[in-house]
Design a protein around this motif. Sequence first.
Motif: not given
Lengths: 458, 283
Positions: A111-115, A30-47
Amino acid sequence: MSKSRMTTTTATVAIASAAAVMAGVAGCGSDGGSSASDSSADTSGDSGEIVITCATCQESPTDPFLQYNYEAAQRFNEEFAGTYRVETIENANAGSSDDRLQYYQRLALADDLPDLFQLNSGEIKALQETGRLHDFASTLENDDEWAATFHDQAFDALMGAGGEIWAIPQQRDAIGIYYNTELLENAGFAEFPATWDEFEDLAAELRSQDKVAIAMDGDWATMLMWVNLIGTQPGGAEFLREGIVGSDNWGDDPTVVQATERLRDWHVEGYVNADAFSGEFQNAAAPYLTEEAAMVANGPWFVNTNLKTDSAAPGLYEKTGYAAAPGWSEGDRGAVVVSGAGWVSGTTDEQKLEAVETFVKFVSSEDEVLRQATATGANPPVQVDAAAAEEADLEPLATGLIEEAAESTYRYPHVRVHGPAGFGAAWKNLWPAYVKGEMATDEFLQRLTDDAMSDQTG
Amino acid sequence: MRGPVMVSLLPGITLFGIFFLVPFFVLVATAFARWGGLDFAWVGLDNYQRMFDDPVFFKAFGNTLFYAAASMFIQVPLGVAVGMVLALRPRGWRALRTIIFVPFVISGAAYAVIFSMFYNPRSGLLNNVLGALGLSGDRDWLFDTATARWAVAGTFVFIIGFVVVLVMAEIASIPNEIYEAASVDGATTWQQLTRITLPLLRNVIGTAILVRLLVDIGMFDLVFILTAGGPDDATATLALYAYRAYLNGEWGYANAVGSVILAVGLVLIVTVRRAFRIGERAL
């Protein structure tokens, strides 16, 4: 203890232990802090806001480039609030280091490079082989106006063999030699030497005054002088652009042999600090900052990171000059010109690419490049209006060298930026032994070529 | 009864499997492959062939043995001697024991930084002291191939706190009656130390040597920070050699080197255990 009670206790311990392991394993997952893609998974939120990750936008009290990136990302987030947002990934490999390329290679494999992140041209060459880097060529083609703002050759070191543009340059700098005007005057030189012969006359005079002529570190600063000695000879710039990645023995090139032997002799003659082999730039900076050494080679960032700090002797900045390299003959001076790091992207998501492109256009706008130049001392990769540049109060030492470099006979890249990826490690390993007379020039250059070109293990 | 016992062992077995067995088998298997992340191909013994054809590998191997020998023949004997003296409880032994133990808890990286300043040819303490004594004070200890290995070894052979504490603890467990009997028989302190204490320390000396050897064959941080393996690979170790291969994207080759480190470690464990009969009762 009865047998039944012992059995119950054992079973309870076993179940508890198993539960603890399962919880631990689940925790690992469950530790997704170090994953580039995890933190970018929400391409767009409700906004509807498009979020991109940046692995070189973290705050840094010691690295002015990272600090600028952080502040630029905040300004971008404010300006494009609700549309795009840059999210910072805390990254121990954000700054330049031997491990940085490996770090991004591992992310590329997953396949987890930062944007968004930054690499130098040597790293780009290696990472583009993963096929995970975004090619900015079409972005530039589709926006002629933006493309035209960049200096000529700004993309040279950031391009692929097929014309791909793997990065948007962050800077374009000339790298020269800082010198202490007072120490030079004391040695009878009112001006910086125009030729290497004059340079050696100056060095000998400084040596007789118990001063170090030029401070080096066995790495970056030493290589800068090696490159200067090569690049200021006819054909030297071609070697540094092409020969250094194509030749299987650099010792075959007379410009390289002459430069190498001349640089070695400076150490033997005592023109260079005795601790010039550790590979730590601090060993080069310290003698200059304490006025023990009269000269040191480095880029414009040296002003903010060293010259204007408390480490420098009082008044040193005021008596420091910054010059292009002398030449092998009168009038043939030269300077290293580098694009430095460039912005690269590892995303393939169309929406995120839109945000990435908006960001790189934002940081290459006139306002931002001038802000960056003020904050870091590095010069803009794009052409800026002269009046705006004057108003921005850019570092005069750096801008002066840019003008001097433009008029110099030779301009050439730095081997650490443009040479083979294994060059730095090979040089640091072999250079001390060569200088101390443990191998001849031809053996040194052959081994340097082999180690730098093939691998770093030997 | 058997079921719950097996279940209670499960967490340990699972963790052992995940964190030791899986990496171990990956290391051993991929040592026979060309693997750089981007590609994978079985290459048989090619990695080992290349390794044994590479003079740098043998330099790294020799250096690793040199550091291990420095531990075995300087660090451990020194630690045993000091431990035996302190066990006699001379005045101030507690303070001395603490002072000797402190370097052991300092990280290798911090130690390396301190020693890189100590050895600095321009401003380091060593050259300044030598200069003040009228000796040659301009040697570049870490970047001269003649002195580099010795300079690196000099950073760790005097960290004897671990051995000292082990020895003192072992001596404390020796029954006092043995010394009393020896004393009645007229044995001097020196004779008691060399003929009673030292033989009874066999187990703990063997353990100290084993621990140090296993640390030394994987030595990396000190060398990496002090010299990065240079000059001309004069200080490179097997672990550093493997790291360079890994940095270069040659993971299979790096793992082949890693498997050699493992094999060397295994040989050392067996040899030292047999030589010192570790585990057998001394009394």
